[in-house]
Design a protein around this motif. Structure first.
Motif, short mmCIF file in Angstrom:
data_model
loop_
_atom_site.label_atom_id
_atom_site.label_comp_id
_atom_site.label_asym_id
_atom_site.label_seq_id
_atom_site.Cartn_x
_atom_site.Cartn_y
_atom_site.Cartn_z
N SER A 112 41.05 34.47 40.56
CA SER A 112 42.13 35.42 40.28
C SER A 112 43.15 34.82 39.32
O SER A 112 43.42 33.62 39.33
N TYR A 140 44.47 39.94 38.63
CA TYR A 140 43.17 40.38 38.16
C TYR A 140 42.12 39.54 38.87
O TYR A 140 42.11 38.31 38.76
N GLN A 142 38.13 38.44 39.80
CA GLN A 142 36.73 38.41 39.38
C GLN A 142 35.90 37.91 40.56
O GLN A 142 36.19 36.84 41.11
N ASP A 159 28.46 41.17 40.74
CA ASP A 159 29.67 40.97 39.93
C ASP A 159 30.63 42.14 40.13
O ASP A 159 30.21 43.31 40.05
N GLU A 160 31.89 41.79 40.37
CA GLU A 160 32.94 42.79 40.50
C GLU A 160 34.19 42.27 39.82
O GLU A 160 34.41 41.06 39.72
N SER A 161 35.04 43.18 39.39
CA SER A 161 36.32 42.79 38.82
C SER A 161 37.30 43.95 38.92
O SER A 161 36.89 45.11 39.01
N GLY A 162 38.58 43.63 38.90
CA GLY A 162 39.59 44.68 38.98
C GLY A 162 40.95 44.13 39.34
O GLY A 162 41.16 42.91 39.47
N ILE A 163 41.90 45.05 39.49
CA ILE A 163 43.30 44.70 39.76
C ILE A 163 43.57 44.75 41.26
O ILE A 163 43.14 45.68 41.95
N GLY A 164 44.28 43.76 41.75
CA GLY A 164 44.68 43.71 43.15
C GLY A 164 46.09 43.17 43.29
O GLY A 164 46.82 43.02 42.29
N PHE A 185 42.02 43.19 47.45
CA PHE A 185 41.19 43.70 46.36
C PHE A 185 39.97 44.39 46.96
O PHE A 185 38.98 43.75 47.31
N GLU A 186 40.09 45.70 47.13
CA GLU A 186 39.02 46.54 47.66
C GLU A 186 38.39 45.92 48.92
O GLU A 186 39.07 45.69 49.91
N ASN A 188 37.22 42.90 49.30
CA ASN A 188 37.20 41.44 49.17
C ASN A 188 38.56 40.82 49.51
O ASN A 188 38.99 39.85 48.89
#
Length: 204
Positions: A112, A140, A142, A159-164, A185-186, A188
């Motif tokens: 992150s 952010y 990963q 693989d995942e990525s996004g804003i948390g 983060f979702e 995770n």
């Protein structure tokens, strides 16, 4: 003779009152302590543990977390401290999950990068020795997974990525911090417990 003795006695008494008043004035006129935070640029490495929550709690164990933050503080923005953060934790898959899915390897690496704001309570508690604070970070994330042998697993992405976001609280003992955090983060999310040391690069 008696009048002389009485006069000397009154003189001594009057002098002691004046001296006492002067002493009190001297004590009360001492300048107040300055509780403002020193400004500067700091590097803050951290070490701790991250416990999986939400979705990954069913397939992963807790992990060692390593991180660092570049922090900026000054009198103008006090009691806030701004920072740029980095953290990585590598969760090994739980033995039960690997056994059920016939896996030799299952790891979840969470990296992150974030922008953080610390809110220091020293200004309100009037202390420099033990300073409680709150943390808020936009991050952010990963997510990378290693699966061996390779196969499709229900609800699992390689693989995942996004804003948390990460929020938490802690306290400072001089330059040594102890912190508890919750990172969302979702599926995770994790709860973290870590320590960090603030090392000055530039002070002003």
């Amino acid at each position: 003779m008696n009048i002389l003795k009485i006069s000397i006695l009154y003189l001594l008494l009057f002098s002691s009152i004046l001296f006492g008043q002067g002493k009190d004035t001297l004590i009360t006129s001492k300048p107040k302590k300055d509780y403002s935070s020193p400004g500067g640029l700091f590097i803050t490495p951290s070490l701790g543990m991250e416990l999986p929550m939400s979705g990954i709690s069913g397939n992963s164990n807790m992990a060692l977390s390593l991180g660092a933050k570049l922090e900026y503080s000054s009198i103008k923005i006090y009691p806030f401290v701004l920072g740029i953060s980095f953290q990585v934790n590598n969760h090994n898959g739980s033995e039960e999950y690997r056994t059920i899915n016939l896996l030799n390897t299952f790891t979840t690496k969470i990296t992150s990068f974030g922008i953080s704001v610390d809110f220091l309570l020293a200004k309100f508690l009037k202390t420099k020795f033990t300073v409680p604070f709150f943390i808020l970070e936009g991050k952010y994330f990963q997510i990378q997974r290693e699966i061996s042998p390779e196969k499709e697993l229900a609800g699992i992405l390689k693989d995942e990525s996004g804003i948390g976001v990460t929020a938490g609280a802690g306290f400072t003992l001089y330059i040594f911090d102890i912190i508890g955090t919750y990172s969302y983060f979702e599926k995770n999310s994790t709860i973290g417990f870590k320590t960090r040391i603030r090392v000055p690069i530039i002070k002003f």
